[in-house]
Design a protein around this motif. Sequence first.
Motif, PDB file in Angstrom:
ATOM      1  N   ASP A   1       0.827  -1.203   0.000  1.00 24.53           N
ATOM      2  CA  ASP A   1       0.000   0.000   0.000  1.00 24.53           C
ATOM      3  C   ASP A   1       0.861   1.252   0.000  1.00 24.53           C
ATOM      4  O   ASP A   1       0.566   2.222  -0.716  1.00 24.53           O
ATOM      5  CB  ASP A   1      -0.926  -0.021   1.217  1.00 24.53           C
ATOM      6  N   MET A   2       1.932   1.249   0.791  1.00 23.93           N
ATOM      7  CA  MET A   2       2.852   2.385   0.812  1.00 23.93           C
ATOM      8  C   MET A   2       3.448   2.617  -0.572  1.00 23.93           C
ATOM      9  O   MET A   2       3.484   3.761  -1.075  1.00 23.93           O
ATOM     10  CB  MET A   2       3.971   2.133   1.829  1.00 23.93           C
ATOM     11  N   ILE A   3       3.911   1.549  -1.204  1.00 21.15           N
ATOM     12  CA  ILE A   3       4.520   1.665  -2.530  1.00 21.15           C
ATOM     13  C   ILE A   3       3.512   2.199  -3.537  1.00 21.15           C
ATOM     14  O   ILE A   3       3.827   3.077  -4.354  1.00 21.15           O
ATOM     15  CB  ILE A   3       5.089   0.293  -2.950  1.00 21.15           C
ATOM     16  N   ASP A   4       2.304   1.708  -3.465  1.00 16.67           N
ATOM     17  CA  ASP A   4       1.269   2.144  -4.398  1.00 16.67           C
ATOM     18  C   ASP A   4       0.903   3.610  -4.185  1.00 16.67           C
ATOM     19  O   ASP A   4       0.873   4.400  -5.142  1.00 16.67           O
ATOM     20  CB  ASP A   4       0.040   1.252  -4.233  1.00 16.67           C
ATOM     21  N   GLN A   5       0.643   3.990  -2.938  1.00 13.56           N
ATOM     22  CA  GLN A   5       0.210   5.361  -2.678  1.00 13.56           C
ATOM     23  C   GLN A   5       1.319   6.383  -2.908  1.00 13.56           C
ATOM     24  O   GLN A   5       1.049   7.519  -3.316  1.00 13.56           O
ATOM     25  CB  GLN A   5      -0.323   5.473  -1.252  1.00 13.56           C
ATOM     26  N   ALA A   6       2.564   5.993  -2.648  1.00 15.50           N
ATOM     27  CA  ALA A   6       3.674   6.926  -2.826  1.00 15.50           C
ATOM     28  C   ALA A   6       4.229   6.909  -4.245  1.00 15.50           C
ATOM     29  O   ALA A   6       5.115   7.713  -4.564  1.00 15.50           O
ATOM     30  CB  ALA A   6       4.794   6.597  -1.833  1.00 15.50           C
ATOM     31  N   GLY A   7       3.737   6.015  -5.094  1.00 16.81           N
ATOM     32  CA  GLY A   7       4.206   5.973  -6.477  1.00 16.81           C
ATOM     33  C   GLY A   7       5.603   5.439  -6.634  1.00 16.81           C
ATOM     34  O   GLY A   7       6.300   5.759  -7.606  1.00 16.81           O
ATOM     35  N   ILE A   8       6.053   4.610  -5.685  1.00 19.69           N
ATOM     36  CA  ILE A   8       7.401   4.032  -5.732  1.00 19.69           C
ATOM     37  C   ILE A   8       7.429   2.923  -6.773  1.00 19.69           C
ATOM     38  O   ILE A   8       6.468   2.164  -6.919  1.00 19.69           O
ATOM     39  CB  ILE A   8       7.780   3.493  -4.340  1.00 19.69           C
ATOM     40  N   GLU A   9       8.540   2.814  -7.518  1.00 20.55           N
ATOM     41  CA  GLU A   9       8.632   1.755  -8.520  1.00 20.55           C
ATOM     42  C   GLU A   9       8.663   0.372  -7.872  1.00 20.55           C
ATOM     43  O   GLU A   9       7.962  -0.548  -8.291  1.00 20.55           O
ATOM     44  CB  GLU A   9       9.878   1.933  -9.381  1.00 20.55           C
ATOM     45  N   GLY A  10       9.526   0.189  -6.857  1.00 23.44           N
ATOM     46  CA  GLY A  10       9.625  -1.118  -6.229  1.00 23.44           C
ATOM     47  C   GLY A  10      10.704  -1.136  -5.174  1.00 23.44           C
ATOM     48  O   GLY A  10      11.347  -0.124  -4.885  1.00 23.44           O
ATOM     49  N   ILE A  11      10.911  -2.325  -4.596  1.00 18.10           N
ATOM     50  CA  ILE A  11      11.878  -2.451  -3.520  1.00 18.10           C
ATOM     51  C   ILE A  11      13.244  -2.873  -4.042  1.00 18.10           C
ATOM     52  O   ILE A  11      13.367  -3.537  -5.077  1.00 18.10           O
ATOM     53  CB  ILE A  11      11.408  -3.439  -2.431  1.00 18.10           C
ATOM     54  N   SER A  12      14.254  -2.468  -3.315  1.00 16.46           N
ATOM     55  CA  SER A  12      15.580  -3.053  -3.446  1.00 16.46           C
ATOM     56  C   SER A  12      15.672  -4.119  -2.370  1.00 16.46           C
ATOM     57  O   SER A  12      15.893  -3.823  -1.192  1.00 16.46           O
ATOM     58  CB  SER A  12      16.670  -1.993  -3.261  1.00 16.46           C
ATOM     59  N   ALA A  13      15.440  -5.370  -2.748  1.00 14.19           N
ATOM     60  CA  ALA A  13      15.414  -6.490  -1.808  1.00 14.19           C
ATOM     61  C   ALA A  13      16.838  -6.967  -1.584  1.00 14.19           C
ATOM     62  O   ALA A  13      17.525  -7.363  -2.525  1.00 14.19           O
ATOM     63  CB  ALA A  13      14.564  -7.623  -2.366  1.00 14.19           C
ATOM     64  N   GLU A  14      17.275  -6.918  -0.335  1.00 16.71           N
ATOM     65  CA  GLU A  14      18.676  -7.227  -0.031  1.00 16.71           C
ATOM     66  C   GLU A  14      18.745  -7.961   1.294  1.00 16.71           C
ATOM     67  O   GLU A  14      18.092  -7.569   2.263  1.00 16.71           O
ATOM     68  CB  GLU A  14      19.467  -5.919   0.037  1.00 16.71           C
ATOM     69  N   TYR A  15      19.531  -9.016   1.325  1.00 19.94           N
ATOM     70  CA  TYR A  15      19.641  -9.822   2.537  1.00 19.94           C
ATOM     71  C   TYR A  15      20.633  -9.216   3.517  1.00 19.94           C
ATOM     72  O   TYR A  15      21.768  -8.913   3.152  1.00 19.94           O
ATOM     73  CB  TYR A  15      20.068 -11.256   2.193  1.00 19.94           C
ATOM     74  N   TRP A  16      20.183  -9.073   4.771  1.00 21.48           N
ATOM     75  CA  TRP A  16      21.104  -8.860   5.879  1.00 21.48           C
ATOM     76  C   TRP A  16      21.556 -10.228   6.401  1.00 21.48           C
ATOM     77  O   TRP A  16      22.644 -10.364   6.897  1.00 21.48           O
ATOM     78  CB  TRP A  16      20.435  -8.058   6.977  1.00 21.48           C
ATOM     79  N   SER A  17      20.690 -11.218   6.212  1.00 21.00           N
ATOM     80  CA  SER A  17      21.005 -12.605   6.505  1.00 21.00           C
ATOM     81  C   SER A  17      20.007 -13.485   5.774  1.00 21.00           C
ATOM     82  O   SER A  17      18.825 -13.142   5.704  1.00 21.00           O
ATOM     83  CB  SER A  17      20.921 -12.897   8.008  1.00 21.00           C
ATOM     84  N   PRO A  18      20.447 -14.625   5.245  1.00 17.90           N
ATOM     85  CA  PRO A  18      19.468 -15.619   4.802  1.00 17.90           C
ATOM     86  C   PRO A  18      18.655 -16.118   5.998  1.00 17.90           C
ATOM     87  O   PRO A  18      19.010 -15.874   7.163  1.00 17.90           O
ATOM     88  CB  PRO A  18      20.331 -16.737   4.217  1.00 17.90           C
ATOM     89  N   ALA A  19      17.589 -16.807   5.725  1.00 20.54           N
ATOM     90  CA  ALA A  19      16.796 -17.398   6.800  1.00 20.54           C
ATOM     91  C   ALA A  19      17.670 -18.319   7.650  1.00 20.54           C
ATOM     92  O   ALA A  19      18.588 -18.976   7.139  1.00 20.54           O
ATOM     93  CB  ALA A  19      15.622 -18.175   6.211  1.00 20.54           C
ATOM     94  N   PRO A  20      17.423 -18.377   8.971  1.00 14.11           N
ATOM     95  CA  PRO A  20      18.313 -19.121   9.880  1.00 14.11           C
ATOM     96  C   PRO A  20      18.478 -20.597   9.540  1.00 14.11           C
ATOM     97  O   PRO A  20      19.504 -21.196   9.884  1.00 14.11           O
ATOM     98  CB  PRO A  20      17.640 -18.944  11.245  1.00 14.11           C
ATOM     99  N   GLY A  21      17.499 -21.192   8.874  1.00 11.46           N
ATOM    100  CA  GLY A  21      17.635 -22.589   8.508  1.00 11.46           C
ATOM    101  C   GLY A  21      18.785 -22.878   7.569  1.00 11.46           C
ATOM    102  O   GLY A  21      19.203 -24.038   7.439  1.00 11.46           O
ATOM    103  N   TRP A  22      19.316 -21.848   6.940  1.00 13.11           N
ATOM    104  CA  TRP A  22      20.470 -22.005   6.043  1.00 13.11           C
ATOM    105  C   TRP A  22      21.791 -21.684   6.746  1.00 13.11           C
ATOM    106  O   TRP A  22      22.854 -21.857   6.138  1.00 13.11           O
ATOM    107  CB  TRP A  22      20.322 -21.085   4.836  1.00 13.11           C
TER     108      TRP A  22
ATOM    109  N   LEU B   1      22.644  -9.991  -2.798  1.00 17.53           N
ATOM    110  CA  LEU B   1      22.855 -11.230  -2.047  1.00 17.53           C
ATOM    111  C   LEU B   1      23.086 -10.983  -0.570  1.00 17.53           C
ATOM    112  O   LEU B   1      22.571 -11.726   0.281  1.00 17.53           O
ATOM    113  CB  LEU B   1      24.054 -11.992  -2.629  1.00 17.53           C
ATOM    114  N   GLN B   2      23.874  -9.952  -0.220  1.00 19.24           N
ATOM    115  CA  GLN B   2      24.229  -9.780   1.184  1.00 19.24           C
ATOM    116  C   GLN B   2      24.690  -8.363   1.455  1.00 19.24           C
ATOM    117  O   GLN B   2      25.608  -7.862   0.810  1.00 19.24           O
ATOM    118  CB  GLN B   2      25.341 -10.762   1.583  1.00 19.24           C
ATOM    119  N   ASN B   3      24.064  -7.739   2.433  1.00 24.14           N
ATOM    120  CA  ASN B   3      24.532  -6.466   2.948  1.00 24.14           C
ATOM    121  C   ASN B   3      25.827  -6.672   3.732  1.00 24.14           C
ATOM    122  O   ASN B   3      25.897  -7.535   4.607  1.00 24.14           O
ATOM    123  CB  ASN B   3      23.461  -5.874   3.867  1.00 24.14           C
TER     124      ASN B   3
END
Length: 496
Positions: free
Chosen positions: A143-164, A209-211
């Motif tokens: 909703d934030m992205i839509d209302q603010a007109g943002i193109e999209g996220i920069s998805a970046e891992y600080w860590s993979p999920a703990p199972g890995w 992949l990783q911050n």
Amino acid sequence: MHEPDPPRTSRRTLLKGTAAAGAGAALSPYLLQSPAHARITTGDYTIRFDNGARQTILGLGFEIQSDSIGSSNDGLPDTVSAVPHDLTPDERTRFYQQMLKAGRTDRGFRYCRLALGLYHRGLDPSRKRMMDRYPGQSALLADMIDQAGIEGISAEYWSPAPGWKSNGSYIKGTLASFAAADLDALGDAMVADLDYLSAAGVPISMWGLQNEPSFATSYSSCTYDAAQYLAAFKAVAPKIRAKYPHVMIHANSLDGWSGARGQAIKADPTALSYVDAWTYHRIGKDSNEQIATDFTSGAVGRPVFNNEFEYLDEQTSDARTLNTAQSIMNWMTFQDAPTWFWLHALKPTTNSESPGYSLGFWRPPHDTDFSRFPDLPVGHWTFNPRNWNAVAGFVKYMPWDSVRHHVEEPAHTDGSPYRDHRIMAWKTPAGKPVFAITNRSTTTPFTYTVDTQTAATFQGHRYGPSVNNRTLASKEGPVLTLTVPPLSVEFWVRTP
């Protein structure tokens, strides 16, 4: 959120071919103050709006704290402390309109950096895939992205999920296995993480992949040496590209091509083929660094940009307002960067790092200490002016896909450009000329004589530590004489 060593030396289709051939100068890095040149109070400039086109500036980015982090970045609290979650409905709308769009009627910031494993860290039963940690988390982001007109996220891992992870935790550790089959499965899980967000209406624009893969921190982190980073990147990046072909893949969210991990990527043609851009963290550095240091000569045709900027000492200041503005300008002017990211839009009133990290503050429901921000109700937010005013003018007056144009500017007798008086010019996608000028002096006005080579009227807008979008008297071109007061940045926009 760490300070790396200095470098030694999408849209994907827009990014290709925009990197500089080499912008470095043989000057000393880390100039914490401007060189000891004679005091200057005037300068003559010519903007090449006719044939001086340089890179396309895609737009700016910010990070969103959509879950909690401990004060002073210490740990991962169970308490939800998040934006836009904690804001009242009216305050959410005001946040989107006044900050994320900077008062524009269309769109402002282009990218929202989302820290996977930190600010988006819920887990499925296998603990190998990420999901919302509280009800509606992704829906609020969408909703934030839509209302603010943002193109999209920069998805970046600080860590993979703990199972890995080798230690089964988001905090510290590395991958439990670098065997080919396990890395292949990790790649599938990381694609699934993006699928989860995308299915919730959160579009993906960038992926990392990783911050800061060098650092084991007391908040979410995962360390990779150069060989490990290369192996993981080669396993995961092709899967990201196959499922999300338009996403910009960047490396390595710390020291770009300059460090050991970037060098490992560069030495492997297959891995390098998946790199669309190199990302650096030049956190809180003096803006002179982008004049004095070469970030581009080893970039092998990829653009470079700073995707995290803040002040680690948990403070801000009047001088830093101008330093931040000049960081944006100098990354783009001297390094041909296509974008630039501030670390956080809003940070909570409860966290000690918030003044140096945020463009604004919000009061979460659990904060009952009204000795801080006594006039800020629960669920409301306010600007952090010294940081926000440094960034706001670029969000407001530099639309997505503006094209920077060359400026002929004066130099000191040693050939170096003025450090405290910076200029950057661009044309909007509609062809409207705009330029920004600064005066980082704390005491002395500076007069720009700017030949715009266009016989038109320009309207000025001033920003500073306590000034936001002050309208100035218009000036007739082509030559404008503009006296900028101390600690100010001005944007001059052709009208109509």
